[in-house]
Design an enzyme around this catalytic site. Structure first.
Site, PDB file in Angstrom:
ATOM      1  CG  LEU A 117      -1.814  -1.256   1.353  1.00  0.00           C
ATOM      2  CD1 LEU A 117      -2.530  -1.271   2.701  1.00  0.00           C
ATOM      3  CD2 LEU A 117      -2.831  -1.288   0.212  1.00  0.00           C
ATOM      4  CE  LYS A 118       0.380   3.824  -5.806  1.00  0.00           C
ATOM      5  NZ  LYS A 118       0.834   4.100  -7.145  1.00  0.00           N
TER       6      LYS A 118
ATOM      7  CB  SER B 203       9.815   4.898  -1.451  1.00  0.00           C
ATOM      8  OG  SER B 203       9.515   6.264  -1.590  1.00  0.00           O
TER       9      SER B 203
ATOM     10  CE1 TYR C 102       4.557   3.285   0.576  1.00  0.00           C
ATOM     11  CE2 TYR C 102       5.566   5.459   0.420  1.00  0.00           C
ATOM     12  CZ  TYR C 102       5.355   4.194  -0.093  1.00  0.00           C
ATOM     13  OH  TYR C 102       5.965   3.832  -1.262  1.00  0.00           O
TER      14      TYR C 102
ATOM     15  CE  LYS D 237       7.205   0.764  -0.020  1.00  0.00           C
ATOM     16  NZ  LYS D 237       7.020  -0.499  -0.734  1.00  0.00           N
TER      17      LYS D 237
ATOM     18  CG  LEU E 254       2.633  17.482 -10.364  1.00  0.00           C
ATOM     19  CD1 LEU E 254       1.682  18.600  -9.950  1.00  0.00           C
ATOM     20  CD2 LEU E 254       4.057  18.025 -10.474  1.00  0.00           C
TER      21      LEU E 254
ATOM     22  NE  ARG F  96       1.686  16.790  -0.888  1.00  0.00           N
ATOM     23  CZ  ARG F  96       1.806  15.961  -1.918  1.00  0.00           C
ATOM     24  NH1 ARG F  96       0.723  15.454  -2.491  1.00  0.00           N
ATOM     25  NH2 ARG F  96       2.980  15.642  -2.403  1.00  0.00           N
TER      26      ARG F  96
HETATM   27  P1  NAD Z   1       0.237   0.033  -7.193  1.00  0.00           P
HETATM   28  O1  NAD Z   1      -0.708   0.230  -6.071  1.00  0.00           O
HETATM   29  O2  NAD Z   1      -0.173   0.459  -8.555  1.00  0.00           O
HETATM   30  O3  NAD Z   1       0.692  -1.497  -7.256  1.00  0.00           O
HETATM   31  C1  NAD Z   1       0.778  -2.308  -6.124  1.00  0.00           C
HETATM   32  C2  NAD Z   1       0.026  -3.593  -6.429  1.00  0.00           C
HETATM   33  O4  NAD Z   1       0.109  -4.446  -5.281  1.00  0.00           O
HETATM   34  C3  NAD Z   1      -1.458  -3.372  -6.697  1.00  0.00           C
HETATM   35  O5  NAD Z   1      -1.806  -4.033  -7.893  1.00  0.00           O
HETATM   36  C4  NAD Z   1      -2.164  -3.999  -5.496  1.00  0.00           C
HETATM   37  O6  NAD Z   1      -3.410  -4.565  -5.834  1.00  0.00           O
HETATM   38  C5  NAD Z   1      -1.157  -5.043  -5.056  1.00  0.00           C
HETATM   39  N1  NAD Z   1      -1.187  -5.401  -3.637  1.00  0.00           N
HETATM   40  C6  NAD Z   1      -1.216  -4.562  -2.564  1.00  0.00           C
HETATM   41  N2  NAD Z   1      -1.226  -5.277  -1.422  1.00  0.00           N
HETATM   42  C7  NAD Z   1      -1.204  -6.585  -1.784  1.00  0.00           C
HETATM   43  C8  NAD Z   1      -1.206  -7.805  -1.058  1.00  0.00           C
HETATM   44  N3  NAD Z   1      -1.279  -7.817   0.272  1.00  0.00           N
HETATM   45  N4  NAD Z   1      -1.160  -8.970  -1.735  1.00  0.00           N
HETATM   46  C9  NAD Z   1      -1.121  -8.970  -3.102  1.00  0.00           C
HETATM   47  N5  NAD Z   1      -1.131  -7.856  -3.832  1.00  0.00           N
HETATM   48  C10 NAD Z   1      -1.169  -6.672  -3.186  1.00  0.00           C
HETATM   49  O7  NAD Z   1       1.604   0.756  -6.776  1.00  0.00           O
HETATM   50  P2  NAD Z   1       2.884   1.056  -7.645  1.00  0.00           P
HETATM   51  O8  NAD Z   1       2.943   2.509  -7.867  1.00  0.00           O
HETATM   52  O9  NAD Z   1       2.981   0.122  -8.784  1.00  0.00           O
HETATM   53  O10 NAD Z   1       4.004   0.722  -6.559  1.00  0.00           O
HETATM   54  C11 NAD Z   1       4.613  -0.553  -6.481  1.00  0.00           C
HETATM   55  C12 NAD Z   1       5.544  -0.564  -5.283  1.00  0.00           C
HETATM   56  O11 NAD Z   1       6.487   0.499  -5.416  1.00  0.00           O
HETATM   57  C13 NAD Z   1       4.843  -0.328  -3.952  1.00  0.00           C
HETATM   58  O12 NAD Z   1       5.437  -1.157  -2.981  1.00  0.00           O
HETATM   59  C14 NAD Z   1       5.124   1.131  -3.645  1.00  0.00           C
HETATM   60  O13 NAD Z   1       5.140   1.394  -2.268  1.00  0.00           O
HETATM   61  C15 NAD Z   1       6.497   1.309  -4.254  1.00  0.00           C
HETATM   62  N6  NAD Z   1       6.771   2.700  -4.641  1.00  0.00           N
HETATM   63  C16 NAD Z   1       5.921   3.351  -5.485  1.00  0.00           C
HETATM   64  C17 NAD Z   1       6.172   4.673  -5.832  1.00  0.00           C
HETATM   65  C18 NAD Z   1       5.235   5.431  -6.749  1.00  0.00           C
HETATM   66  O14 NAD Z   1       5.312   6.655  -6.801  1.00  0.00           O
HETATM   67  N7  NAD Z   1       4.355   4.775  -7.507  1.00  0.00           N
HETATM   68  C19 NAD Z   1       7.292   5.332  -5.319  1.00  0.00           C
HETATM   69  C20 NAD Z   1       8.148   4.637  -4.475  1.00  0.00           C
HETATM   70  C21 NAD Z   1       7.875   3.314  -4.141  1.00  0.00           C
HETATM   71  C1  UD1 Z   2       4.685  11.668  -2.628  1.00  0.00           C
HETATM   72  C2  UD1 Z   2       4.782  11.208  -1.181  1.00  0.00           C
HETATM   73  C3  UD1 Z   2       5.947  10.219  -1.078  1.00  0.00           C
HETATM   74  C4  UD1 Z   2       5.737   9.043  -2.050  1.00  0.00           C
HETATM   75  C5  UD1 Z   2       5.583   9.615  -3.472  1.00  0.00           C
HETATM   76  C6  UD1 Z   2       5.288   8.546  -4.485  1.00  0.00           C
HETATM   77  C7  UD1 Z   2       3.910  12.989   0.255  1.00  0.00           C
HETATM   78  C8  UD1 Z   2       4.268  14.057   1.223  1.00  0.00           C
HETATM   79  N1  UD1 Z   2       4.968  12.352  -0.317  1.00  0.00           N
HETATM   80  O1  UD1 Z   2       5.928  12.256  -2.975  1.00  0.00           O
HETATM   81  O2  UD1 Z   2       6.037   9.721   0.234  1.00  0.00           O
HETATM   82  O3  UD1 Z   2       6.858   8.180  -2.021  1.00  0.00           O
HETATM   83  O4  UD1 Z   2       4.494  10.572  -3.492  1.00  0.00           O
HETATM   84  O5  UD1 Z   2       4.038   7.971  -4.283  1.00  0.00           O
HETATM   85  O6  UD1 Z   2       2.756  12.689   0.009  1.00  0.00           O
HETATM   86  N2  UD1 Z   2       2.117  18.784  -5.984  1.00  0.00           N
HETATM   87  C9  UD1 Z   2       1.296  19.862  -6.261  1.00  0.00           C
HETATM   88  N3  UD1 Z   2      -0.027  19.622  -6.474  1.00  0.00           N
HETATM   89  C10 UD1 Z   2      -0.566  18.365  -6.431  1.00  0.00           C
HETATM   90  C11 UD1 Z   2       0.288  17.268  -6.149  1.00  0.00           C
HETATM   91  C12 UD1 Z   2       1.614  17.515  -5.920  1.00  0.00           C
HETATM   92  O7  UD1 Z   2       1.749  21.017  -6.300  1.00  0.00           O
HETATM   93  O8  UD1 Z   2      -1.780  18.214  -6.622  1.00  0.00           O
HETATM   94  C13 UD1 Z   2       3.542  19.032  -5.802  1.00  0.00           C
HETATM   95  C14 UD1 Z   2       4.106  18.579  -4.469  1.00  0.00           C
HETATM   96  O9  UD1 Z   2       4.033  19.602  -3.519  1.00  0.00           O
HETATM   97  C15 UD1 Z   2       5.552  18.199  -4.865  1.00  0.00           C
HETATM   98  C16 UD1 Z   2       5.425  17.703  -6.304  1.00  0.00           C
HETATM   99  O10 UD1 Z   2       4.211  18.264  -6.795  1.00  0.00           O
HETATM  100  O11 UD1 Z   2       6.363  19.359  -4.853  1.00  0.00           O
HETATM  101  C17 UD1 Z   2       5.361  16.206  -6.433  1.00  0.00           C
HETATM  102  O12 UD1 Z   2       4.342  15.709  -5.574  1.00  0.00           O
HETATM  103  P1  UD1 Z   2       3.918  14.149  -5.589  1.00  0.00           P
HETATM  104  O13 UD1 Z   2       3.690  13.712  -6.985  1.00  0.00           O
HETATM  105  O14 UD1 Z   2       2.789  13.986  -4.627  1.00  0.00           O
HETATM  106  O15 UD1 Z   2       5.218  13.401  -5.086  1.00  0.00           O
HETATM  107  P2  UD1 Z   2       6.059  13.599  -3.727  1.00  0.00           P
HETATM  108  O16 UD1 Z   2       5.501  14.665  -2.881  1.00  0.00           O
HETATM  109  O17 UD1 Z   2       7.492  13.722  -4.107  1.00  0.00           O
END
Ligand code: NAD
Ligand code: UD1
Length: 335
Positions: A83-84, A124, A148, A152, A199, A292
């Site tokens: 979950l993220k 992350s 969250y 990690k 964003l 934020r």
């Molecule tokens: P996502 O939510 O799109 O994908 C995660 C998938 O895991 C989903 O399909 C969900 O259904 C599945 N899932 C969740 N809990 C589960 C469980 N208990 N058993 C089986 N399946 C489960 O997220 P994403 O953006 O693809 O991210 C993937 C990974 O990367 C996550 O661990 C997230 O924390 C990490 N991550 C994501 C970002 C980002 O910005 N997207 C940034 C840093 C780290």
């Molecule tokens: C966020 C999470 C971070 C997570 C990452 C990926 C927070 C505080 N941080 O990071 O933990 O790992 O997403 O899922 O939630 N912004 C706007 N308007 C918006 C959305 C964002 O101005 O509607 C700005 C933010 O202030 C930031 C930038 O855009 O400066 C990027 O934001 P975002 O995409 O949410 O990523 P992070 O904040 O880096």
């Protein structure tokens, strides 16, 4: 190699699936679809032009994990399932610790039992907390500032301890910066449930007239234009980083291998808006709001280790990310 992708139907997992199939790996997806749709599997089939093997199940289900590892003779696991959402993790910390931390422990126990020794973990940049210096390298102090992020960080600690007890285990911890964009086909991309927090998906919904305007969170940061700066990395570059990390684990003797996956370049919120105007010819209405909670001014990676050790190099630009995200949005008429 036979590879299990937990969370493989999600945003990053589905893109990694395509790149692994492209390199002729056998891949099986295990996902509980709590944050993804089964339609993604059909889209993946259109991309890779063959049936997608998947299991609907949970990483908390130990016997299912054991059965899956044995049935598919799994040799490596890439662990995306988690979950993220930061805000949600503040309101439901126990759900986050159970799903992310307990889920990973369960998975590691199953790996141990099945003697699967290669493991790639989705971490992350959030584990670094507020940057003490820039660019952020892998030695930067760790200080997650929300539940969250702490899940990690705890998983990273567990992985380090686990690797000390199991000398065959080879682990890659990948710390993603800001994954953005979509597959070049427009068939898969980021499709968050509810109102997006991040964003780029928020901007896409504004451009699509599903949301009235973008809120810029703060315009008086100590940055050239006052808006927050982040390291946006194309999801396909990120996916290729996983392929490289997996190949690297086949050759290394080092138990724990930590890599930043970012471009090394920061872009401000205003620059992202401009890139969208330029790449897609659509202007984004916006209003400046207050900062934020939990946001930092600037965050970008030092990615030299991944470049040197994994021989990985991000190739896509911010415009490529925005264009591909917009193609996905339009093609799928996400609502
Ligand atoms: P996502 O939510 O799109 O994908 C995660 C998938 O895991 C989903 O399909 C969900 O259904 C599945 N899932 C969740 N809990 C589960 C469980 N208990 N058993 C089986 N399946 C489960 O997220 P994403 O953006 O693809 O991210 C993937 C990974 O990367 C996550 O661990 C997230 O924390 C990490 N991550 C994501 C970002 C980002 O910005 N997207 C940034 C840093 C780290
Ligand atoms: C966020 C999470 C971070 C997570 C990452 C990926 C927070 C505080 N941080 O990071 O933990 O790992 O997403 O899922 O939630 N912004 C706007 N308007 C918006 C959305 C964002 O101005 O509607 C700005 C933010 O202030 C930031 C930038 O855009 O400066 C990027 O934001 P975002 O995409 O949410 O990523 P992070 O904040 O880096």
């Amino acid at each position: 190699m036979n590879i299990l992708l937990t969370g493989g139907a999600g945003y990053i997992g589905s893109h990694t699936y395509c790149e692994l199939i492209d390199k002729n790996h056998n891949v099986i997806i295990l996902d509980n679809f709590s944050n993804s749709e089964k339609t993604v599997l059909k889209q993946l089939e259109l991309i890779v032009k063959k049936p997608v093997e998947y299991i609907e199940g949970d990483i908390l289900d130990f016997s299912l994990l054991k059965k899956t590892l044995s049935k598919y003779k799994v040799e490596a696991v890439i662990h995306f399932a988690g979950l993220k959402a930061v805000g949600e993790s503040v309101n439901e910390p126990l759900r986050y610790y159970e799903n992310n931390v307990a889920g990973t422990i369960n998975l590691l126990k199953a790996l141990d039992a099945a003697k699967v020794y290669k493991f790639v973990f989705s971490s992350s940049a959030t584990v670094y907390g507020t940057p003490e210096y820039l660019p952020i390298d892998e030695e930067h102090p760790l200080n997650a500032i929300n539940p969250y992020g702490r899940t990690k960080l705890q998983i990273e600690t567990i992985l380090k301890d686990f690797s000390c007890s199991n000398f065959d285990m080879k682990i890659a911890i990948l710390r993603y910066f800001n994954p953005s964009g979509a597959h070049h086909s427009g068939l898969i991309g980021e499709n968050p449930k509810g109102v997006p927090n991040n964003l780029v998906p928020y901007m896409m919904q504004v451009a699509n007239h599903q949301l009235p305007f973008l809120k810029i969170y703060g315009d008086n940061y100590q940055t050239p234009d006052g808006s927050g700066i982040r390291d946006y990395i194309h999801v396909t570059d990120l996916a290729l980083g996983h392929v490289k990390a997996l190949h690297f684990l086949n050759s290394t003797q080092t138990p724990i291998n930590i890599f930043n996956l970012g471009t090394g370049k920061g872009s401000s919120v205003l620059e992202v808006i401009q890139a969208f105007n330029k790449a897609c010819g659509v202007s984004i209405p916006f209003k400046v709001e207050g900062k934020r909670d939990g946001d930092v001014a600037v965050c970008y990676a030092k990615n030299e280790r991944a470049k040197k050790v994994l021989n990985w190099q991000p190739v896509f630009s911010l415009e490529d990310m925005i264009k591909s995200a917009w193609k996905f949005q339009q093609k799928n008429k996400i609502s």
